[in-house]
Design a protein around this motif. Structure first.
Motif, PDB file in Angstrom:
ATOM      1  N   PHE A   1       0.836  -1.202   0.000  1.00  0.00           N
ATOM      2  CA  PHE A   1       0.000   0.000   0.000  1.00  0.00           C
ATOM      3  C   PHE A   1       0.871   1.252   0.000  1.00  0.00           C
ATOM      4  CE2 PHE A   1      -2.261   3.427   2.132  1.00  0.00           C
ATOM      5  CZ  PHE A   1      -3.502   3.406   1.514  1.00  0.00           C
ATOM      6  N   TYR A   2       1.915   1.258   0.836  1.00  0.00           N
ATOM      7  CA  TYR A   2       2.811   2.417   0.902  1.00  0.00           C
ATOM      8  C   TYR A   2       3.487   2.663  -0.441  1.00  0.00           C
ATOM      9  CZ  TYR A   2       7.143   4.954   1.664  1.00  0.00           C
ATOM     10  OH  TYR A   2       8.197   5.837   1.543  1.00  0.00           O
ATOM     11  N   VAL A   3       3.982   1.601  -1.078  1.00  0.00           N
ATOM     12  CA  VAL A   3       4.685   1.742  -2.358  1.00  0.00           C
ATOM     13  C   VAL A   3       3.745   2.263  -3.439  1.00  0.00           C
ATOM     14  CG1 VAL A   3       5.877   0.480  -4.193  1.00  0.00           C
ATOM     15  CG2 VAL A   3       6.392  -0.028  -1.789  1.00  0.00           C
ATOM     16  N   LEU A   4       2.513   1.726  -3.500  1.00  0.00           N
ATOM     17  CA  LEU A   4       1.569   2.098  -4.558  1.00  0.00           C
ATOM     18  C   LEU A   4       1.006   3.503  -4.381  1.00  0.00           C
ATOM     19  CD1 LEU A   4      -0.434  -1.252  -4.989  1.00  0.00           C
ATOM     20  CD2 LEU A   4       1.438  -0.381  -6.395  1.00  0.00           C
ATOM     21  N   THR A   5       0.986   4.018  -3.159  1.00  0.00           N
ATOM     22  CA  THR A   5       0.341   5.326  -2.918  1.00  0.00           C
ATOM     23  C   THR A   5       1.347   6.446  -2.649  1.00  0.00           C
ATOM     24  OG1 THR A   5       0.120   4.828  -0.544  1.00  0.00           O
ATOM     25  CG2 THR A   5      -1.727   4.214  -1.987  1.00  0.00           C
ATOM     26  N   GLN A   6       2.635   6.177  -2.872  1.00  0.00           N
ATOM     27  CA  GLN A   6       3.657   7.187  -2.574  1.00  0.00           C
ATOM     28  C   GLN A   6       3.404   8.514  -3.286  1.00  0.00           C
ATOM     29  OE1 GLN A   6       7.368   4.854  -3.261  1.00  0.00           O
ATOM     30  NE2 GLN A   6       8.127   5.931  -1.474  1.00  0.00           N
ATOM     31  N   SER A   7       2.943   8.448  -4.527  1.00  0.00           N
ATOM     32  CA  SER A   7       2.748   9.671  -5.313  1.00  0.00           C
ATOM     33  C   SER A   7       1.357  10.275  -5.150  1.00  0.00           C
ATOM     34  CB  SER A   7       3.002   9.372  -6.799  1.00  0.00           C
ATOM     35  OG  SER A   7       2.134   8.342  -7.252  1.00  0.00           O
ATOM     36  N   ASN A   8       0.499   9.624  -4.350  1.00  0.00           N
ATOM     37  CA  ASN A   8      -0.868  10.104  -4.152  1.00  0.00           C
ATOM     38  C   ASN A   8      -0.887  11.113  -2.999  1.00  0.00           C
ATOM     39  OD1 ASN A   8      -3.677  10.151  -3.072  1.00  0.00           O
ATOM     40  ND2 ASN A   8      -4.046   8.671  -4.708  1.00  0.00           N
ATOM     41  N   GLU A   9      -1.357  12.304  -3.272  1.00  0.00           N
ATOM     42  CA  GLU A   9      -1.337  13.359  -2.248  1.00  0.00           C
ATOM     43  C   GLU A   9      -2.267  13.062  -1.085  1.00  0.00           C
ATOM     44  OE1 GLU A   9      -2.056  17.177  -3.872  1.00  0.00           O
ATOM     45  OE2 GLU A   9      -0.353  17.133  -5.250  1.00  0.00           O
ATOM     46  N   THR A  10      -3.369  12.369  -1.355  1.00  0.00           N
ATOM     47  CA  THR A  10      -4.350  12.090  -0.305  1.00  0.00           C
ATOM     48  C   THR A  10      -3.983  10.863   0.520  1.00  0.00           C
ATOM     49  OG1 THR A  10      -6.089  13.040  -1.679  1.00  0.00           O
ATOM     50  CG2 THR A  10      -6.788  11.688   0.192  1.00  0.00           C
ATOM     51  N   LEU A  11      -3.634   9.753  -0.155  1.00  0.00           N
ATOM     52  CA  LEU A  11      -3.401   8.485   0.526  1.00  0.00           C
ATOM     53  C   LEU A  11      -1.932   8.198   0.800  1.00  0.00           C
ATOM     54  CD1 LEU A  11      -5.977   6.192  -1.335  1.00  0.00           C
ATOM     55  CD2 LEU A  11      -6.244   7.369   0.860  1.00  0.00           C
ATOM     56  N   GLY A  12      -1.039   9.006   0.265  1.00  0.00           N
ATOM     57  CA  GLY A  12       0.391   8.789   0.499  1.00  0.00           C
ATOM     58  C   GLY A  12       0.730   8.918   1.974  1.00  0.00           C
ATOM     59  N   ILE A  13       1.621   8.030   2.452  1.00  0.00           N
ATOM     60  CA  ILE A  13       1.994   8.008   3.866  1.00  0.00           C
ATOM     61  C   ILE A  13       3.352   8.654   4.045  1.00  0.00           C
ATOM     62  CG2 ILE A  13       2.436   6.527   5.871  1.00  0.00           C
ATOM     63  CD1 ILE A  13       0.605   4.445   4.651  1.00  0.00           C
ATOM     64  N   ASN A  14       3.409   9.665   4.889  1.00  0.00           N
ATOM     65  CA  ASN A  14       4.643  10.381   5.156  1.00  0.00           C
ATOM     66  C   ASN A  14       5.643   9.497   5.900  1.00  0.00           C
ATOM     67  OD1 ASN A  14       6.417  12.339   6.935  1.00  0.00           O
ATOM     68  ND2 ASN A  14       5.590  13.560   5.233  1.00  0.00           N
ATOM     69  N   GLN A  15       6.931   9.793   5.731  1.00  0.00           N
ATOM     70  CA  GLN A  15       7.985   9.002   6.365  1.00  0.00           C
ATOM     71  C   GLN A  15       7.842   8.968   7.883  1.00  0.00           C
ATOM     72  OE1 GLN A  15      10.260   7.580   4.194  1.00  0.00           O
ATOM     73  NE2 GLN A  15      10.983   6.322   5.895  1.00  0.00           N
ATOM     74  N   SER A  16       7.283  10.011   8.482  1.00  0.00           N
ATOM     75  CA  SER A  16       7.132  10.065   9.939  1.00  0.00           C
ATOM     76  C   SER A  16       6.116   9.059  10.454  1.00  0.00           C
ATOM     77  CB  SER A  16       6.722  11.476  10.380  1.00  0.00           C
ATOM     78  OG  SER A  16       5.465  11.828   9.813  1.00  0.00           O
ATOM     79  N   HIS A  17       5.284   8.498   9.563  1.00  0.00           N
ATOM     80  CA  HIS A  17       4.283   7.521   9.961  1.00  0.00           C
ATOM     81  C   HIS A  17       4.713   6.092   9.634  1.00  0.00           C
ATOM     82  CE1 HIS A  17       1.950  11.017  10.661  1.00  0.00           C
ATOM     83  NE2 HIS A  17       1.682  11.272   9.403  1.00  0.00           N
ATOM     84  N   LEU A  18       6.006   5.910   9.384  1.00  0.00           N
ATOM     85  CA  LEU A  18       6.552   4.593   9.066  1.00  0.00           C
ATOM     86  C   LEU A  18       7.559   4.178  10.138  1.00  0.00           C
ATOM     87  CD1 LEU A  18       7.319   5.196   5.269  1.00  0.00           C
ATOM     88  CD2 LEU A  18       5.287   4.068   6.207  1.00  0.00           C
ATOM     89  N   VAL A  19       7.864   2.888  10.166  1.00  0.00           N
ATOM     90  CA  VAL A  19       8.933   2.397  11.035  1.00  0.00           C
ATOM     91  C   VAL A  19      10.229   3.113  10.670  1.00  0.00           C
ATOM     92  CG1 VAL A  19      10.367   0.369  11.531  1.00  0.00           C
ATOM     93  CG2 VAL A  19       7.879   0.136  11.439  1.00  0.00           C
ATOM     94  N   SER A  20      11.053   3.405  11.678  1.00  0.00           N
ATOM     95  CA  SER A  20      12.307   4.137  11.428  1.00  0.00           C
ATOM     96  C   SER A  20      13.482   3.378  12.017  1.00  0.00           C
ATOM     97  CB  SER A  20      12.227   5.540  12.031  1.00  0.00           C
ATOM     98  OG  SER A  20      13.430   6.240  11.836  1.00  0.00           O
ATOM     99  N   VAL A  21      14.101   2.528  11.188  1.00  0.00           N
ATOM    100  CA  VAL A  21      15.284   1.761  11.600  1.00  0.00           C
ATOM    101  C   VAL A  21      16.527   2.473  11.087  1.00  0.00           C
ATOM    102  CG1 VAL A  21      16.499  -0.441  11.362  1.00  0.00           C
ATOM    103  CG2 VAL A  21      14.005  -0.410  11.567  1.00  0.00           C
ATOM    104  N   PRO A  22      17.560   2.656  11.924  1.00  0.00           N
ATOM    105  CA  PRO A  22      18.795   3.279  11.434  1.00  0.00           C
ATOM    106  C   PRO A  22      19.383   2.510  10.248  1.00  0.00           C
ATOM    107  CG  PRO A  22      18.819   3.082  13.829  1.00  0.00           C
ATOM    108  CD  PRO A  22      17.632   2.311  13.360  1.00  0.00           C
ATOM    109  N   ILE A  23      19.809   3.227   9.197  1.00  0.00           N
ATOM    110  CA  ILE A  23      20.348   2.598   7.994  1.00  0.00           C
ATOM    111  C   ILE A  23      21.841   2.934   7.888  1.00  0.00           C
ATOM    112  CG2 ILE A  23      20.207   2.433   5.479  1.00  0.00           C
ATOM    113  CD1 ILE A  23      17.306   3.279   5.667  1.00  0.00           C
TER     114      ILE A  23
END
Length: 530
Positions: free
Chosen positions: A209-231
C-alpha cells in the motif's frame, strides 16, 4: 526445543513485528540512541531467551524503565556512564539470583497479576489509537499516563482525532480487517493459514500500500508515519552505532545508585511478568524464577557492554508469543535473530512498514489481554478479588505500571489482613519418606496467597507415580490463588501419574477433574470451606 518449530516459527514472526517498533519507541522515550533499543531486543531474544527457563517469555527493553533511563543519562553525565550502570545492574541481578530472590514473585496476589495484564492490555489499545490514525507525535514506548511530550493518554487520542492521516488510517483499518478475518475464519480453513500468520500478511499488504500510494497526495503516507530503523552506509558505520561503558566512572556513587535501581526495578518487573505469562500459558509451565534472574542479569551485562538499554521480560511480547501459538523458547530466540538480520540486511524494507498496521496488530494483543468477560469474572469472585484487581487496572491506566502494581499490592495486603488476622498459615507434609510415595498433605485452617510459594514448591517436588492425599478437613478459608494452583496441578498430575485423593467436609473425591468447579458448587461465599 525445535520439536515445536511449526508453532514457534510463525509466533516468532509476530513477536518480531511487535518488538521492532517497541524497541525503537522505548529508546526514543528513554532519550537514548535508537540503535540501543534494537541491541536490547536482540540480546533479550538471543541471549536471555537461550539462558532463561521460560518456554514462552520474551525479553527486551521495557517501557517501565524508560523514565529511569531518561533521568539517569542526564544525571550520570553521558550515555557511556549510564551503560556502566546497566552492566553493574546486571551483576546485581545475578547476585539476586544466587540469593534466590526469585521467590518474591510468588507473593503477589493473583488478582494483582490479572489486573496488571488487563491494565497493560488497555494501555496498549489506548496508546496505539493515535498511531492507528496516523498521529505519531508520541513514541511507541511511552506507556505512562503523563507522556514525555507534555500530553496524557486521553489528550493524545483527542489530538489524533483532529489530525487523522487518511492513508495511515485506511491501511490501519485494512490491516485490522485482515487480522480479524484471518483469526476468525481463515485460520480454521487449513494448515497454510495457520502457518502463515495474519500479522505477516497485514504487514506485507501495508508495505505494498505504501509503495503504490507514494505519489498520491491524499493516501500517500509520510515518512514520519513509518517504522524508522537506522540505515548504516557500510560496515564501519554499522559498527559505529555500538557504544561501550566508561569503566573509569566506577567509583562514582551515583553510578551504583542507578545500577541498584535498575536491578531492583528490572527484577521486579521480570518476576511479575513471569508470574503473568505462566498464568497465560495454556500448558501451565512453571518458570524457575531464580534462573530467570540469572538470565536477565547476564543479558543486561552483555547489553550494557555493547550499548544496549536495560532488559526485562516484557508482557506485551510474551503475550503476543502465547496468543500466536509459541510453545518453546525457540520463538523468543528466533525473533532475536530476525531483529539482528533485519537491521543488517533489510533496514530499508522495514522502513516501509506503516505504524498504523503495527498498531492494528497491537490492538488484537491488547484486546486478548483485557477481554470484557474478565471484568465480569473478577467482579463475581467477590470484593476480596475485585478491589485489588480494579485498583491495579486503574493505577496502571492513570499513573503507570509500577504505581498500579504497587497500589494493587497494598490494597490486596489490606484485604487479606482484614480476612486473615489469625497467624495460622502453614503447610504440613506427612509420610513423605514412605517407600510407596504415599503422601498426605494437610492444609492449614486459613491458607492465603502468602502460602503460594511453599505450596507450589511442594507440589512441584512430588515424584512421579505418587498417591497424594490432600486433606482440607481443618481448612476454613482457602484463597482463590491457592485454588488456581491446585487446579493447574491437576493438569500436571495426569502427566506425572500422580493420583489425588481430596478429603474435605463434603466427603472424599478421587482425582477431581477441576478444583475450581469443586469450589464453585458452594454457596455464595465460594472460597469459604466452613
Amino acid at each position: 526445543m525445535f520439536k515445536t518449530i511449526k508453532n514457534d516459527l510463525p509466533a516468532s514472526i509476530v513477536v518480531f513485528f511487535v518488538a521492532l517498533p517497541l524497541c525503537l519507541g522505548i529508546a526514543l522515550a528513554s532519550g537514548a540512541p535508537l540503535f540501543s533499543g534494537l541491541i536490547a531486543g536482540i540480546v533479550g531474544g538471543v541471549v536471555v531467551g537461550s539462558l532463561s527457563g521460560s518456554k514462552i517469555g520474551v525479553s527486551g527493553p521495557a517501557a517501565g524503565l524508560a523514565a529511569i533511563v531518561l533521568t539517569a543519562i542526564g544525571t550520570l553525565g553521558g550515555y557511556q556512564n549510564f551503560l556502566l550502570a546497566v552492566v553493574l545492574g546486571g551483576v546485581i541481578q545475578i547476585i539476586f539470583g544466587y540469593l534466590k530472590a526469585g521467590v518474591i514473585g510468588y507473593y503477589f496476589p493473583s488478582s494483582v497479576i490479572k489486573g496488571m495484564l488487563t491494565g497493560i492490555g488497555i494501555i496498549i489499545i489506548l496508546k496505539q489509537i493515535p498511531h492507528f490514525f496516523g498521529y505519531d507525535a508520541d513514541p511507541e514506548g511511552d506507556f505512562a499516563f503523563f507522556q514525555v511530550d507534555g500530553e496524557n493518554t486521553f489528550s493524545e487520542i483527542i489530538n489524533a482525532v483532529n489530525h487523522i492521516t487518511p492513508g495511515s488510517a485506511l491501511i490501519g483499518v485494512i490491516g485490522l480487517a485482515i487480522l480479524l478475518f484471518w483469526d476468525k475464519v481463515l485460520s480454521k480453513k487449513g494448515k497454510f493459514f495457520q502457518l502463515v500468520q495474519g500479522p505477516l500478511v497485514a504487514v506485507v499488504v501495508g508495505i505494498i500500500f505504501y509503495v503504490l500510494t507514494q505519489s498520491n497526495e491524499t493516501l500517500g503516507i509520510n515518512q514520519s508515519h513509518l517504522v524508522s530503523v537506522p540505515i548504516p552506509e557500510d560496515a564501519a558505520s554499522f559498527f559505529g552505532q555500538f557504544s561501550f561503558p566508561n569503566f573509569g566512572a566506577i567509583s562514582n556513587p551515583d553510578i551504583w545508585i542507578v545500577a541498584f535501581t535498575i536491578a531492583l526495578v528490572a527484577s521486579l518487573e521480570t518476576l511479575l511478568c513471569v508470574e503473568a505469562t505462566d498464568k497465560l500459558d495454556p500448558h501451565k509451565n512453571v518458570t524457575p524464577t531464580n534462573r530467570e534472574l540469572l538470565a536477565q542479569g547476564t543479558g543486561n551485562i552483555i547489553s550494557g557492554m555493547i550499548g544496549g538499554l536495560p532488559i526485562t521480560q516484557v508482557i506485551v511480547r510474551s503475550s503476543a508469543n502465547i496468543q500466536s501459538g509459541g510453545r518453546s523458547k525457540a520463538s523468543a530466540i528466533i525473533h532475536g535473530f530476525f531483529l539482528l538480520i533485519s537491521v543488517i540486511l533489510i533496514p530499508r524494507l522495514l522502513n516501509m512498514i506503516p505504524l498504523s498496521v503495527l498498531a492494528a496488530i497491537l490492538f488484537i494483543v491488547g484486546f486478548k489481554l483485557a477481554k470484557p468477560s474478565l471484568f465480569k469474572k473478577m467482579y463475581n469472585l467477590g470484593w476480596k478479588q475485585s478491589i485489588p484487581f480494579f485498583t491495579t487496572v486503574l493505577g496502571i491506566v492513570f499513573i503507570d505500571l509500577l504505581w498500579g502494581i504497587g497500589l494493587g499490592l497494598v490494597v490486596g495486603i489490606v484485604v487479606i489482613l482484614l480476612k486473615s488476622y489469625q497467624n495460622s498459615h502453614f503447610l504440613h507434609i506427612e509420610d513423605k519418606s514412605n517407600g510407596k510415595h504415599k503422601i498426605k498433605m494437610t492444609l492449614a485452617e486459613e491458607v492465603t496467597f502468602f502460602n503460594k510459594g511453599a505450596i507450589l514448591k511442594e507440589l512441584e517436588s512430588l515424584p512421579r507415580d505418587t498417591y497424594l492425599e490432600l486433606n482440607l478437613l481443618k481448612t476454613r478459608y482457602l484463597d482463590n490463588d491457592i485454588i488456581e494452583i491446585l487446579d493447574d496441578f491437576t493438569f500436571k498430575a495426569k502427566e506425572r501419574h500422580i493420583d489425588i485423593k481430596l478429603v474435605s467436609k463434603r466427603g472424599v473425591e478421587e482425582n477431581p477433574s477441576s478444583f475450581k468447579e469443586f469450589f464453585d458448587t458452594r454457596p455464595k461465599s465460594k472460597l469459604s470451606l466452613s
